[in-house]
Each structure stands twice: as C-alpha cells, then as structure tokens.
Design an enzyme around this catalytic site. Sequence first.
Site, PDB file in Angstrom:
ATOM      1  CB  CYS A   2     112.536  25.707  23.076  1.00  0.00           C
ATOM      2  SG  CYS A   2     113.293  24.957  24.506  1.00  0.00           S
ATOM      3  NE  ARG A  27     108.150  28.978  20.741  1.00  0.00           N
ATOM      4  CZ  ARG A  27     106.988  28.406  20.474  1.00  0.00           C
ATOM      5  NH1 ARG A  27     105.958  29.152  20.179  1.00  0.00           N
ATOM      6  NH2 ARG A  27     106.861  27.105  20.490  1.00  0.00           N
ATOM      7  CD1 TRP A  74     110.977  28.242  30.184  1.00  0.00           C
ATOM      8  CD2 TRP A  74     110.436  26.096  29.889  1.00  0.00           C
ATOM      9  NE1 TRP A  74     110.205  27.854  31.249  1.00  0.00           N
ATOM     10  CE2 TRP A  74     109.856  26.550  31.101  1.00  0.00           C
ATOM     11  CE3 TRP A  74     110.240  24.774  29.510  1.00  0.00           C
ATOM     12  CZ2 TRP A  74     109.095  25.708  31.916  1.00  0.00           C
ATOM     13  CZ3 TRP A  74     109.477  23.954  30.323  1.00  0.00           C
ATOM     14  CH2 TRP A  74     108.915  24.433  31.513  1.00  0.00           C
ATOM     15  CG  ASN A 100     109.798  23.875  20.738  1.00  0.00           C
ATOM     16  OD1 ASN A 100     109.767  23.635  21.938  1.00  0.00           O
ATOM     17  ND2 ASN A 100     108.775  24.374  20.087  1.00  0.00           N
ATOM     18  N   GLY A 101     110.960  20.803  22.041  1.00  0.00           N
ATOM     19  CA  GLY A 101     110.175  19.599  22.327  1.00  0.00           C
ATOM     20  C   GLY A 101     110.867  18.771  23.383  1.00  0.00           C
ATOM     21  CD  GLU A 475      94.138  34.963  34.922  1.00  0.00           C
ATOM     22  OE1 GLU A 475      94.508  33.775  35.008  1.00  0.00           O
ATOM     23  OE2 GLU A 475      94.690  35.787  34.176  1.00  0.00           O
ATOM     24  CE  LYS A 479      98.072  35.732  34.581  1.00  0.00           C
ATOM     25  NZ  LYS A 479      97.440  35.090  33.441  1.00  0.00           N
ATOM     26  CD  GLU A 482     101.580  33.287  35.077  1.00  0.00           C
ATOM     27  OE1 GLU A 482     102.045  32.804  34.043  1.00  0.00           O
ATOM     28  OE2 GLU A 482     100.506  33.905  35.100  1.00  0.00           O
ATOM     29  CG  HIS A 499      85.030  24.915  54.990  1.00  0.00           C
ATOM     30  ND1 HIS A 499      84.265  24.263  55.930  1.00  0.00           N
ATOM     31  CD2 HIS A 499      84.159  25.584  54.189  1.00  0.00           C
ATOM     32  CE1 HIS A 499      82.976  24.513  55.698  1.00  0.00           C
ATOM     33  NE2 HIS A 499      82.893  25.317  54.654  1.00  0.00           N
ATOM     34  CE  LYS A 598     101.560  34.346  25.311  1.00  0.00           C
ATOM     35  NZ  LYS A 598     100.763  34.726  26.477  1.00  0.00           N
TER      36      LYS A 598
HETATM   37  C1  F6R Z   1      99.250  32.110  32.751  1.00  0.00           C
HETATM   38  C2  F6R Z   1      99.563  31.456  31.512  1.00  0.00           C
HETATM   39  C3  F6R Z   1      99.469  29.982  31.428  1.00  0.00           C
HETATM   40  C4  F6R Z   1      98.725  29.589  30.153  1.00  0.00           C
HETATM   41  C5  F6R Z   1      98.748  28.058  29.979  1.00  0.00           C
HETATM   42  C6  F6R Z   1      97.947  27.633  28.760  1.00  0.00           C
HETATM   43  O1  F6R Z   1      99.415  33.486  32.681  1.00  0.00           O
HETATM   44  O2  F6R Z   1      99.898  32.098  30.550  1.00  0.00           O
HETATM   45  O3  F6R Z   1      98.865  29.439  32.558  1.00  0.00           O
HETATM   46  O4  F6R Z   1      97.414  30.053  30.261  1.00  0.00           O
HETATM   47  O5  F6R Z   1     100.070  27.632  29.837  1.00  0.00           O
HETATM   48  O6  F6R Z   1      98.466  28.175  27.585  1.00  0.00           O
HETATM   49  P1  F6R Z   1      97.625  28.176  26.256  1.00  0.00           P
HETATM   50  O7  F6R Z   1      96.442  29.060  26.477  1.00  0.00           O
HETATM   51  O8  F6R Z   1      98.545  28.697  25.214  1.00  0.00           O
HETATM   52  O9  F6R Z   1      97.199  26.760  26.001  1.00  0.00           O
END
Ligand code: F6R
Length: 603
Positions: A2, A27, A74, A100-101, A475, A479, A482, A499, A598
């Site tokens: 948000c 966001r 969001w 937001n929250g 990772e 990626k 996502e 395993h 984000k």
């Molecule tokens: C993956 C991604 C999330 C963030 C996670 C932590 O691409 O963006 O997994 O890495 O939400 O976010 P931060 O780094 O802002 O604490």
Amino acid sequence: MCGIVGYIGKNPALPILVSALKRLEYRGYDSFGFFALDDSSHFLLKKVGKISEWEKRLLEINFGGNIGIAHTRWATTGKVDERNAHPHYDCKEEIFLVHNGIIENYQQLREELVREGHQFKSDTDTEIFCHLIEKYFQGNLEEAVREALEKVQGNYAIATISKRDPNKIVLARLGAPLLIGVSDGEYFIASDPAAMVSYTRRVITLDDNEIAVITPQKHFILKEKPIENIDWEIKEAQKKGFSHFMLKEIFEEPEVIREAVRGRMDIEKGLAVLGGLDQASERLDKINNIVITGCGTARYAGMVGEYMFEEYAEIPTKVEVASEFRYRKPLLNERTVLLAISQSGETADTLEAIREAKRKGALALGLVNRVGSSIARETDAGVYNRAGLEVGVAATKSFVSQLTILALLTVSLGRKKDMSLVIGKRILEELNRLPSLASRVLEQADYIKRLAQKYSKHKNFIYLGRKYNYPIALEGALKLKEIAWKVHAEGICGGEIKHGPIALVDESFPVICIVPSDSVYEKMRNAIEEVRSRNAKILAIATEGNQEIKELVDDIIYIPKTLEMLTPILSVIPLHLFAAYLGLELGLDIDKPRNLAKSVTVE
Ligand code: F6R
C-alpha cells in the site's frame, strides 16, 4: 504494501496526486483511490486495477481543490473491490482517510462501533479509523485522531482530511513509513520519497507515535523535527530507455557493485572501511556469533553471507527467517550481532526481529538500501547499500549490492580476527574487478533472452546449486516464480536432489544448474549426471573456459572466473535476466507481478 500520497498547497491537488501515486504503484496495485476537497465540494474516486490504466482519464478531470489524499492498495483485510479501496470515510461522509498497515484488533473495534450505530461500508480494517475519528470528533481533527489511535493495535501510516475541520491534513504513523515533503507554500505526503522527488528534496520523516498536522502555511509535529535533503536523482525513478524498471535495474548491477565498494576499500592495507560501523566498533571487537535475518531475497543474501563469514572471518553465523525469529527462543546475548538485511528498510517481520534481538541485548546492525528507513533508524549501526531507488517489485540490483557489502563485511570482521593481509587484499582486489566482470555477463543478454524464449514452454523448473551458489539456486527460483508466475520453480541444494526431488525429474522438467569451477564443482557435476540420466533438459551456469560441462548439458551460460566467495555476485545476474525475459515471453508485467508488493510493512 500500500502506498499513500497527499498534497496541500496552492495548486490543484488531483494531478499532483496522480503523478505521485503512480510512482508508488510498486507498493501495491490491486486498486486505488483519490479524495480531493475544495471550498464547496469534494471529489472521490475508487477503482480496481492499476493507476496507469486510468492516468489519462484522471488527468482530464477538472477539479480545482488544493487538498487531497490518495492510495494504492495491496489487499490485506477485505478482498479486492471498489468498496475496499481507499480512501474510506465515516457515516456522515465527512472524514476521509487512507491507511498503510494492518490493525490487529479491528474485529473487536468494529463490533463495538456497530453496536454504537456506526455503519460500515467496506470489509477493511482501515474503516474503523474513520468511525473512531467520527466518534471522538469535537471540532479538532488532530485531537480526534489522537483519541482514535489510543484504541487501535497494529501498525499504520494514515493521512486524513475532515470537511468539518478543513484546510489541513492530519498524519500519524506507527511501524509504517510516512514522509512529509516541504516546498514553498505547499506540502507533499508520501510513504516513500520516490513519490515526491520531482516536487521537492526537502523531507521530514515521521517517527513512530508521531502525529503531524499540515496546513498550506505550516506543519506541526508533536515533536519538532529537522528537515533533511534527499539525494536521489529524478532519473532514478525513470526507465532510462528500458521497457521495464526490472530490466533497467538488472543492467545497473555492475554499477551497484561499484557504488557499494566506492571509498570503502583500503586495498593496500587489506581493510574494508565501513564508517557506518564505527560507533559499534568496540562491541564488534568482542562478538562471539552472528545471526543474520531478513525475508525473501534479502534472506538469501544472508545465506551467502553465512558462508562468507564462517569461511573467511571464522565467526559462527546462522541465518534466521525474520518472520519466525521471535516465535522461537533465539539464544542471543550482548556478544551476538544481529545483522538485518533489507532493501526497503521497512519490512515488518525484519523490524520485529531487530526489536526482539535488542531486547535480548544483541548488537543490531542493518544492511539497508533506503536511507532513513525504519530499520536504518532502529539498528545500532550499519551499512547502506547505495544501490539507488529500486522500483521493480522483485529485488534484483539490491541483492547484488547486498552480496557485495557482505563481502566487504567479511573483510572488515575477518581482519579484526585472523584473516591475513594477503587474503584481505585479494578479496578487495577482486571486488574492484567485479563491476567489469558483471558487465561481461550482461553482454550475453540477447543470448539469455533467446534461452528464456526456448524454455518458456515449460511449466516447472528446478534450480540446483551448492555451497555459495545454493542460495543463488533459491534466488533464481524465487525470481522465476514471482516474475513468470505461470511457471513453478524450486531451488534445491545440489546434494539434496537425490534425497527426494529427483522423483520429479524427466524430460519435461528443466534443471538449471549453477556449476562454477569452485571447490564443489565435482559434486555439482555429479548432480548434473544424476538429472541427466533422468533425461532432464539442463541449462548450466558455468565458468568461462569449462568445455567439459558443455558436453553434459543442453545449454550453457558462461560467467567469468572470480573468487569462489564472489561467484554468486556473477552467477545471479543471468538468473535475474532469465526470469525477466521469461516473464516477458509469457506476456506478464514483470515490474508488478500479481499479488506482490515491494515493501511488506505488515507481519
Ligand atoms: C523478492 C523480493 C522479496 C523481498 C522481501 C524483503 O524479489 O523482493 O522477497 O526481498 O520482501 O524485502 P526487503 O529487502 O525490503 O526487506
């Protein structure tokens, strides 16, 4: 998670809110809403979807009110629909509010308010603020806000306007970011400076439990605060010729390595110069162990750090999922370092882990990108990434930057212990070379794009890596799922495939193997043999010059030779590109993958 914006001043609020909110869309982008007020009427619009789809129509609206608030959502409480989009309002439609929250006791408060006769129009937790403020309102908005806030439990950043106490916006925050941008005769409000950099660089960051009142002429915060300057370039919030922020940010990966090490290496002395740690220096000399915490990609960076710290600084280290941390019984003391890694510096789970560690006496350090963020402020000391604004919802360049700084930290901590000058120097020299090596990886972008197209017909992927590249397998898989969310991907440690997960593997199941020429190369080659004999399609990331592996796999992306501990910084680059191109091939919005936000400011 948000985004909030607001404006009060001499200009029509609506176009400013539209352009500011667009910059916060990363966001959350389920739905959005605007509220603006003039002397005799108000404008309210709430829609499901992305602001960008409505931008043109919104800018054609001719509403002259000079005060307004807006929100991009969001969804947390209440499904995605217009009723649940913000701004929310009270029974008499006089108090309008964005939030937001997350409010934890909203059910109980809602029941009480309903018993008192309040009528709710949405399913959100946010709406309780409007009715509580309505209940306590006696002519002064900030007083009503103050009383309302005493009732709520949870975290919030709110901005509210009342028609009965007009010409002011009242703001409050607890555990979610909120900034006030100051200009001549006007104020901007936003969850993130990205929304206001094109209007002003002078900002005030609200602290937890503060309430601010803003009128066109002045602002008042219960505790007066200094105005700071933000040093971002407006161009950082632009795509610089790339079709998507994510691609732009991946192409910035060499540059973020350069920025992360700039001025922080004394190569001759084999020392990392991390000024942000100076104030913790005495305690750092005495540490026994390190706990690294973070979420998602940031945690995977921490896992690479764990290998680095144990191998080169010889400090017992473990990595904890931030959201689990305080529900266990973490064994910490004043000789423990808790290192919190976070791009946004606002992730609620990571913040809670920091608070828990501090309660237990640990030294809390931050590795954070966003200057002045909550994590930067709540940790005892730390290092900034200097990776610049990351707009793409998926973390890319921030991850590369985190790995680079973890390598610097390894030298910094290691040289306090037994790391020799030779090793310290060697790591720093190699870090100095890394930006150009990273650029060489990016030169293969077209080839990686073609590979992504080739593999885009598959629905499942396994990523395999060992030791330093095990977190990179995680990772890479994160990626892909996502960004190209129509496919499923799993990251597995190369030694674990036999395993159990190998049962999944056949010719329809591509396996992406990260197999640099390092200390576990032979072991990874065994894993490749295992999946190859089950007819898997194999795409390998290998070290330049390795011809042997070429014979065993279907496709290969080469990365330059570097120190083993630094290979993740190079091996992740093709995986970021692969995910981005595969997402594009599937027709997806790679900057805003579905269901994500984000900055996750709720637990
Ligand atoms: C993956 C991604 C999330 C963030 C996670 C932590 O691409 O963006 O997994 O890495 O939400 O976010 P931060 O780094 O802002 O604490």
